[in-house]
Scaffold this motif. Structure first.
Motif, mmCIF file in Angstrom:
data_model
loop_
_atom_site.group_PDB
_atom_site.id
_atom_site.type_symbol
_atom_site.label_atom_id
_atom_site.label_comp_id
_atom_site.label_asym_id
_atom_site.label_seq_id
_atom_site.Cartn_x
_atom_site.Cartn_y
_atom_site.Cartn_z
ATOM 1 N N TYR A 1 0.764 -1.283 0.161
ATOM 2 C CA TYR A 1 -0.079 -0.393 0.351
ATOM 3 C C TYR A 1 1.286 1.017 -0.045
ATOM 4 C CZ TYR A 1 -2.623 3.720 3.023
ATOM 5 O OH TYR A 1 -3.362 4.911 2.511
ATOM 6 N N TYR A 2 1.179 0.843 0.615
ATOM 7 C CA TYR A 2 2.053 2.174 0.967
ATOM 8 C C TYR A 2 3.560 2.811 -0.299
ATOM 9 C CZ TYR A 2 1.952 1.996 5.946
ATOM 10 O OH TYR A 2 0.996 2.418 7.299
ATOM 11 N N GLU B 1 2.362 1.560 -3.029
ATOM 12 C CA GLU B 1 1.610 2.250 -4.339
ATOM 13 C C GLU B 1 1.190 3.979 -3.789
ATOM 14 O OE1 GLU B 1 -2.730 0.867 -5.953
ATOM 15 O OE2 GLU B 1 -2.025 -0.113 -4.069
ATOM 16 N N LEU B 2 1.747 3.867 -2.264
ATOM 17 C CA LEU B 2 1.217 5.971 -2.675
ATOM 18 C C LEU B 2 2.083 6.195 -2.648
ATOM 19 C CD1 LEU B 2 -1.267 7.062 -1.246
ATOM 20 C CD2 LEU B 2 -0.691 6.816 1.014
ATOM 21 N N TYR B 3 3.265 5.756 -2.776
ATOM 22 C CA TYR B 3 5.065 6.903 -2.655
ATOM 23 C C TYR B 3 5.164 6.759 -3.775
ATOM 24 C CZ TYR B 3 3.743 7.203 2.516
ATOM 25 O OH TYR B 3 3.004 7.542 3.460
ATOM 26 N N THR B 4 5.041 6.157 -5.185
ATOM 27 C CA THR B 4 5.454 5.615 -5.874
ATOM 28 C C THR B 4 6.012 6.638 -7.354
ATOM 29 O OG1 THR B 4 6.124 3.904 -7.477
ATOM 30 C CG2 THR B 4 4.273 4.600 -6.908
ATOM 31 N N SER C 1 -2.163 5.168 -9.632
ATOM 32 C CA SER C 1 -2.657 3.885 -9.075
ATOM 33 C C SER C 1 -4.148 3.977 -9.444
ATOM 34 C CB SER C 1 -2.024 4.631 -7.383
ATOM 35 O OG SER C 1 -3.020 3.743 -6.614
ATOM 36 N N TYR D 1 -5.229 5.448 -5.356
ATOM 37 C CA TYR D 1 -5.287 6.983 -5.139
ATOM 38 C C TYR D 1 -4.565 7.510 -6.209
ATOM 39 C CZ TYR D 1 -5.028 2.464 -1.797
ATOM 40 O OH TYR D 1 -5.012 1.402 -0.648
ATOM 41 N N ASN E 1 -1.389 9.833 -6.292
ATOM 42 C CA ASN E 1 -0.289 8.788 -5.411
ATOM 43 C C ASN E 1 0.842 9.705 -6.156
ATOM 44 O OD1 ASN E 1 0.873 8.154 -8.161
ATOM 45 N ND2 ASN E 1 0.405 6.274 -7.651
ATOM 46 N N ASP F 1 0.876 10.321 -10.161
ATOM 47 C CA ASP F 1 -0.011 11.430 -10.509
ATOM 48 C C ASP F 1 -0.039 13.078 -10.515
ATOM 49 O OD1 ASP F 1 -1.310 9.125 -11.238
ATOM 50 O OD2 ASP F 1 -2.757 9.275 -9.538
ATOM 51 N N GLU G 1 -4.820 11.359 0.408
ATOM 52 C CA GLU G 1 -4.780 10.282 1.178
ATOM 53 C C GLU G 1 -4.001 10.764 1.973
ATOM 54 O OE1 GLU G 1 -5.738 6.855 1.472
ATOM 55 O OE2 GLU G 1 -7.152 7.471 0.117
ATOM 56 N N LEU H 1 -0.041 10.289 2.372
ATOM 57 C CA LEU H 1 0.471 10.566 1.324
ATOM 58 C C LEU H 1 0.217 12.082 1.821
ATOM 59 C CD1 LEU H 1 2.147 10.653 -0.542
ATOM 60 C CD2 LEU H 1 0.077 10.724 -2.282
#
Length: 359
Positions: free
Chosen positions: A85-86, A88-91, A96, A99, A101, A104, A117, A120
Motif C-alpha cells: 500500500y505505501y 503504491e501511494l509513494y511511487t 495508481s 489513489y 499518488n 499522479d 490519502e 500521502l
C-alpha cells in the motif's frame, strides 16, 4: 504470499545468532534495553525469519520472536499488505488505480489535487518542514534534477561503454524548478498544488523510511513486540528481543562492503544509512552516486556514508540525506535539533561520531 525463504528455530537462552540483512549485519547480544522492559518468557517463543519483495523495489527482511507459526504468518501478511500500500501511494514511477499518488501529482503539476490519502498528505507536510529545517539540504522537489541523474545512471550501468553524466545546461534548467516553497499544501481539504508547473516531486530520500515507520506502528498496533525489520537497509526495531535484550545493528563499511564498520544497540528505534555504494556508476574514472547536492547539482562529495540513529525511521531517512549535503557543523546542529546520533565516514576513511545532548 511472496516469501522467498522462511525459517524457524527454537530460542534457547544464551544462544547467539547472526543474521545478514543484505549487507547490514544484525548481531544479537544480552544488553538490556531498559529497566521498564517487561520481557516475555524466552522459552515460550520461537525465532522466525523471512524475506521477500514486498515493495519499494527492494528486499524486505523480517525477524521476529513469536509463540507460533500462525502468528508469524499473520505478521508476514501484515508487512506485505502495508508495504504494498505505501509503495503504491509513494511511487513516482507509475499511476495508481486506487489513489492519487506521487506519480499522479507530478503528472498533474500546476493543478489542484484534493482529498489526498492522509498518509500521502502527511508525508508531504513533514517533507516540506524538514526541507525548511535543513535549508534545502533535504529537498523533496528535486524530481527534475534527480530524474536526469537516474536516467544517466540506468543507461551507464546497463551499457558502461555508453556511460555519461547529464550536461550542465540540462542540470541548470532543472535546478530552476526545485523550490519546495512552491508546493502549496492545504490541510483543510488535504489538497496539493505545484505553484511551478515545471517542478516535480522525488520523495525517494524519505518515502521508504517514512513507510517503514508507519509499518512499525501498524505492527505495534497488531500486538507484536519482538520484531526487527530491514527494508532496503532501513532498519527498524519494534520492541526488544525476548528477556528485554537490545538488538545490535551492524553499520556497513562503505569501502569493504561485506564488513561491519561498527555495531549499535537499539530498542524501539531506527538505523538508516545513506552511502555512495548504492545505485552508483562510473564515468571517466569517477564514481557517481545517487545522493545529489542541491547546491552543486552533482553527486555530493563530502562523505562516503552517513548513518542516523534515533526513534523515527522516516525522520532518520530524510536527515541522512540532509546531512550528506551539509558540512559537519551544520549537520550536527540539525541532528541536535531532532535528537539523533550520527556516524560519518569520510573519503579518507576517518569516522566521526556525534551524540546529541540529552534533553
Amino acid at each position: 504470499m511472496r516469501i522467498l525463504s522462511a525459517e524457524k528455530t527454537c530460542l534457547h537462552p544464551g544462544k547467539t545468532l547472526i543474521v545478514l540483512f543484505l549487507l547490514l549485519v544484525m548481531i544479537f547480544s544480552g544488553v538490556a534495553c531498559t529497566e521498564k522492559t517487561i520481557p516475555d518468557r524466552a522459552e515460550e517463543l520461537t525465532r522466525f525469519s523471512a524475506h521477500g519483495f514486498y515493495g519499494f523495489d527492494t528486499l524486505t527482511y523480517i525477524l521476529a520472536y513469536l509463540p507460533s507459526a500462525e502468528e508469524f504468518e499473520r505478521l508476514n501478511a501484515l508487512v506485505e499488505d502495508r508495504l504494498s500500500y505505501y509503495n503504491e501511494l509513494y511511487t513516482a514511477f507509475e499511476p495508481s488505480d486506487n489513489y492519487v499518488n506521487v506519480f499522479d501529482l507530478n503528472d498533474r503539476a500546476g493543478h489542484i489535487c484534493q482529498d489526498l490519502e492522509p498518509d500521502l498528505f502527511n508525508l508531504l507536510s513533514v517533507a516540506v518542514e524538514l526541507a525548511k529545517a535543513s535549508e534545502g539540504a533535504f529537498n523533496p522537489a528535486m524530481g527534475r534534477l534527480t530524474g536526469l541523474w537516474k536516467e544517466a545512471g540506468a543507461i551507464s550501468r546497463a551499457r558502461p561503454d555508453e556511460a555519461y553524466i547529464p550536461d550542465e545546461l540540462s542540470l541548470k534548467e532543472a535546478g530552476k524548478h526545485m523550490d519546495y516553497l512552491k508546493l502549496r499544501l492545504e490541510p483543510e481539504d488535504k489538497s496539493v498544488q505545484f505553484l511551478d508547473d515545471q517542478m516535480r516531486l522525488d520523495l525517494g530520500a524519505m518515502a521508504k523510511g517514512y513507510a517503514v515507520e508507519l509499518l512499525a506502528k501498524d505492527i505495534q498496533k497488531a500486538g507484536f513486540n519482538h520484531v526487527l525489520l530491514s527494508v532496503g537497509g532501513n532498519v527498524r526495531a519494534i520492541g526488544s528481543k525476548p528477556e528485554g535484550q537490545a538488538w545490535q545493528v551492524g553499520i556497513q563499511d562503505p569501502e569493504l562492503h561485506d564488513q561491519v564498520l561498527e555495531t549499535l544497540e537499539i530498542c524501539d528505534g531506527a538505523v538508516v544509512t545513506s552511502g555512495v555504494y548504492e545505485r552508483n556508476f562510473s564515468y571517466e574514472g569517477k564514481l557517481c552516486h545517487h545522493i545529489i547536492d542541491p547546491q552543486t547539482l552533482y553527486p555530493s562529495e563530502r562523505y562516503l556514508s552517513v548513518s542516523l540513529i534515533g526513534p523515527d525511521s522516516g525522520l532518520a531517512d530524510a536527515l541522512a540525506t540532509a546531512l550528506f549535503n551539509l558540512d559537519e557543523d551544520k549537520g550536527n546542529a540539525l541532528a541536535e535539533k531532532y535528537g539523533y546520533q550520527v556516524i560519518r565516514v569520510f573519503p579518507d576513511g576517518k569516522v566521526h561520531h556525534f551524540t546529541p545532548l540529552e534533553k
